[in-house]
Design a protein around this motif. Structure first.
Motif, mmCIF file in Angstrom:
data_model
loop_
_atom_site.group_PDB
_atom_site.id
_atom_site.type_symbol
_atom_site.label_atom_id
_atom_site.label_comp_id
_atom_site.label_asym_id
_atom_site.label_seq_id
_atom_site.Cartn_x
_atom_site.Cartn_y
_atom_site.Cartn_z
ATOM 1 N N HIS A 1 -64.251 -63.762 49.734
ATOM 2 C CA HIS A 1 -64.681 -63.744 51.137
ATOM 3 C C HIS A 1 -66.211 -63.776 51.187
ATOM 4 C CE1 HIS A 1 -60.685 -62.486 52.809
ATOM 5 N NE2 HIS A 1 -60.546 -62.040 51.565
ATOM 6 N N CYS B 1 -67.068 -61.352 57.647
ATOM 7 C CA CYS B 1 -66.702 -62.438 56.740
ATOM 8 C C CYS B 1 -67.034 -63.748 57.435
ATOM 9 C CB CYS B 1 -65.210 -62.366 56.430
ATOM 10 S SG CYS B 1 -64.686 -63.722 55.360
ATOM 11 N N VAL C 1 -65.617 -66.626 56.733
ATOM 12 C CA VAL C 1 -64.439 -67.467 56.974
ATOM 13 C C VAL C 1 -64.114 -67.187 58.440
ATOM 14 C CG1 VAL C 1 -61.998 -67.829 56.482
ATOM 15 C CG2 VAL C 1 -63.622 -67.490 54.603
ATOM 16 N N HIS D 1 -61.067 -65.398 59.654
ATOM 17 C CA HIS D 1 -61.063 -63.969 59.337
ATOM 18 C C HIS D 1 -61.946 -63.209 60.328
ATOM 19 C CE1 HIS D 1 -60.138 -65.010 54.834
ATOM 20 N NE2 HIS D 1 -59.277 -65.518 55.687
ATOM 21 N N MET E 1 -62.229 -59.218 61.011
ATOM 22 C CA MET E 1 -63.019 -59.042 59.794
ATOM 23 C C MET E 1 -64.509 -59.072 60.146
ATOM 24 S SD MET E 1 -62.160 -60.744 56.210
ATOM 25 C CE MET E 1 -62.357 -59.784 54.752
#
Ligand code: C2O
Ligand code: CU
Length: 511
Positions: free
Chosen positions: A418, A491, A493, A496, A501
């Protein structure tokens, strides 16, 4: 608005495009236009001092992503994808009025289960964050500070930082994966006199490469994948069928047989790249996320996770008349066509670039152990991603003191790497080390199972995004300089990030 008309929420009936059917290297590489200064205004932090004032409108456009495809519906900054490039001087502030002029309906599938994207919120919300910028909290683009169409926000960027390639993109709570996917990203270059003094290739010999992947359909439109559950369309990852460079599929760039500087950004939602050149030609990497390396590094491969940048020099002087390919594994991203005519190249690739003094572990007043967590449902599907098992809306738990240095040890018991990004600060990677996640979850003790691994050579400069690998503890060190107040870490991504996240953190004034 021809191409998008008649399609609802991106649900066009066209089939997935086969990228192998697209003609290669028929579009010249687009170069994002520079921003134009609209006027000047008084700097908020220096009464009497005039600074540039820009107004950037977020707008929907129709533009083809390849010569042979119909125009795609895109959401942009300033009418181009990528958006116009800012060039700032270190120490000289600038103001930007970010104006949301988007339509009232989103064209990509919103998941109303995600925090911040509930059905009672406006569909189209936007807020801009300059990734890597050292800015006061009120100009950082806090995810909940979004604005709806017709509204604007004026942010101040003091640019009190060293030369680096930053980038701006959407950060609206619960939908920024969709807004960025729709095209909302651009570059923000900070320059300074130290870097000027190195005489690196510049002007037309300094070229940005913004790389991102998308799912494209045969009608040329963007397609954002869905889970198959109509009420919960969120998917944990997106790896598109086509990779674009500066918003085109398979572009080419005519170059002269001389040195060029390429500023490479991975602006993808979730894809990591392993970039190589044909004939195993080597990149000279000269910089990372937050600026120059101490010395150039000759590398056959450059790895970039979402959000990461690499500054590289390529010397085409021994390749006159040849063609070279930049590829991500087996996917050909773009072609360089090297001219035959000899040219004079007065630029330099100095053997020493910019010192990066190593931060001492002993200077840290606090070490935080933080984890990455994935929650799965009964059948094993990922349903939520968390930082330190704590959802976004819980009270702030990370409160570094202004101007103090901390080590963050990030534990990753999941099966994926990540890319973790912390707003405001620049950091150095201390090391990575394999550990046993099971022992940690059951006893709270850290049991190392491998040797200490130093950062990769290409990551050994100043960073703002770090790949936190599966089954490892990644340690970074940073000084919380700048401004007190509320920022975020998350994160990169984007799927996410949109599904928990991401956490707020707060820099507090010393007692
Ligand atoms: Cu590039 Cu918080 O993001
Ligand atoms: Cu992640």
């Amino acid at each position: 608005m021809a191409a998008g008309a008649g399609t609802l929420a991106g649900a066009s009936a066209a089939a997935q495009l086969d990228p192998n059917k697209l003609a290669k290297f028929v579009d010249p590489l687009p170069i994002p236009p520079p921003v134009r200064s609209r006027s000047t205004r008084v700097a908020p932090d220096r009464p009497g001092k005039q600074v540039p004032y820009y107004r950037i409108e977020m707008t929907e456009i129709q533009s083809p992503l390849h010569r042979d495809l119909p125009p795609a519906r895109l959401w942009t900054y300033g009418g181009s994808f990528p958006g116009p490039t800012f060039t700032a001087r270190s120490g000289e502030g600038l103001l930007v009025e970010w104006a949301n002029q988007l339509p009232n309906r989103h064209f990509l599938p919103i998941d109303h289960h995600l925090h911040g994207a509930e059905a009672n919120r406006p569909e189209v919300r936007a807020v801009v964050h300059v990734h890597g910028a050292k800015v006061p909290p009120q100009s950082d683009g806090y995810p909940e500070e979004w604005i709806t169409p017709g509204k604007s926000l004026t942010y101040y960027y003091p640019n009190q930082q060293e030369a680096a390639l930053l980038w701006y993109h959407d950060h609206a709570m619960g939908i920024n994966r969709l807004n960025i996917y729709a095209g909302m990203a651009g570059l923000y270059i900070v320059r300074d006199s130290f870097e000027d003094g190195l005489n690196l290739p510049s002007g037309g010999y300094e070229i940005p490469l913004v790389i991102c992947d998308r799912f494209l359909k045969t009608d040329g439109q963007l397609d954002y994948p869905v889970s198959g559950m109509p009420d919960a369309p969120w998917v944990p990852e997106v790896f598109g069928n086509v990779m674009l460079v500066n918003g085109k599929a398979f572009p080419y760039l005519d170059v002269q047989p001389r040195k060029y500087r390429f500023r490479i950004l991975n602006a993808s939602n979730g894809r990591f790249y392993n970039l190589t050149l044909s004939n195993r030609e080597r990149f000279q990497q000269i910089g990372t996320d937050q600026g120059l390396l101490p010395a150039p590094l000759a590398l056959e491969m450059i790895t970039l996770a979402p959000g990461e940048r690499a500054d590289v020099v390529l010397d085409f002087s021994s390749h006159a008349g040849e063609q070279m390919i930049l590829a991500n594994e087996t996917f050909q991203l773009m072609q360089f066509r090297v001219g035959r005519a000899r040219v004079q190249d007065t630029s330099a690739l100095p053997t020493a670039l910019r010192p990066v003094p190593r931060m001492e572990e002993a200077s840290a007043v606090e070490t935080r152990i933080l984890s990455i967590d994935e929650l799965k449902n009964a059948v094993g599907d990922t349903i939520t991603m968390l930082l330190n098992n704590t959802p976004w809306h819980m009270p702030v738990t990370e409160k570094p003191v202004l101007n103090s240095t901390e080590i963050w040890a990030i534990l990753n018991p999941t099966e994926d790497s990540h890319p973790i990004h912390i707003h405001l600060v620049r950091f150095q990677i201390l090391d990575r080390r394999r550990y046993d996640p099971f022992t940690y979850t059951t006893t709270g003790k850290i049991r190392f199972t491998g040797p200490v691994e130093p950062p990769e050579p290409g990551e050994s400069g100043w960073k703002d995004t770090v790949r936190v690998h599966a089954g490892m503890i990644t340690r970074i060190i940073m000084k919380f300089e700048g401004y007190p107040g509320r920022y975020v870490w998350h994160c990169h991504v984007l799927e996410h990030e949109d599904n928990e996240m991401m956490r707020p953190y707060e820099i507090v004034k010393p007692a």
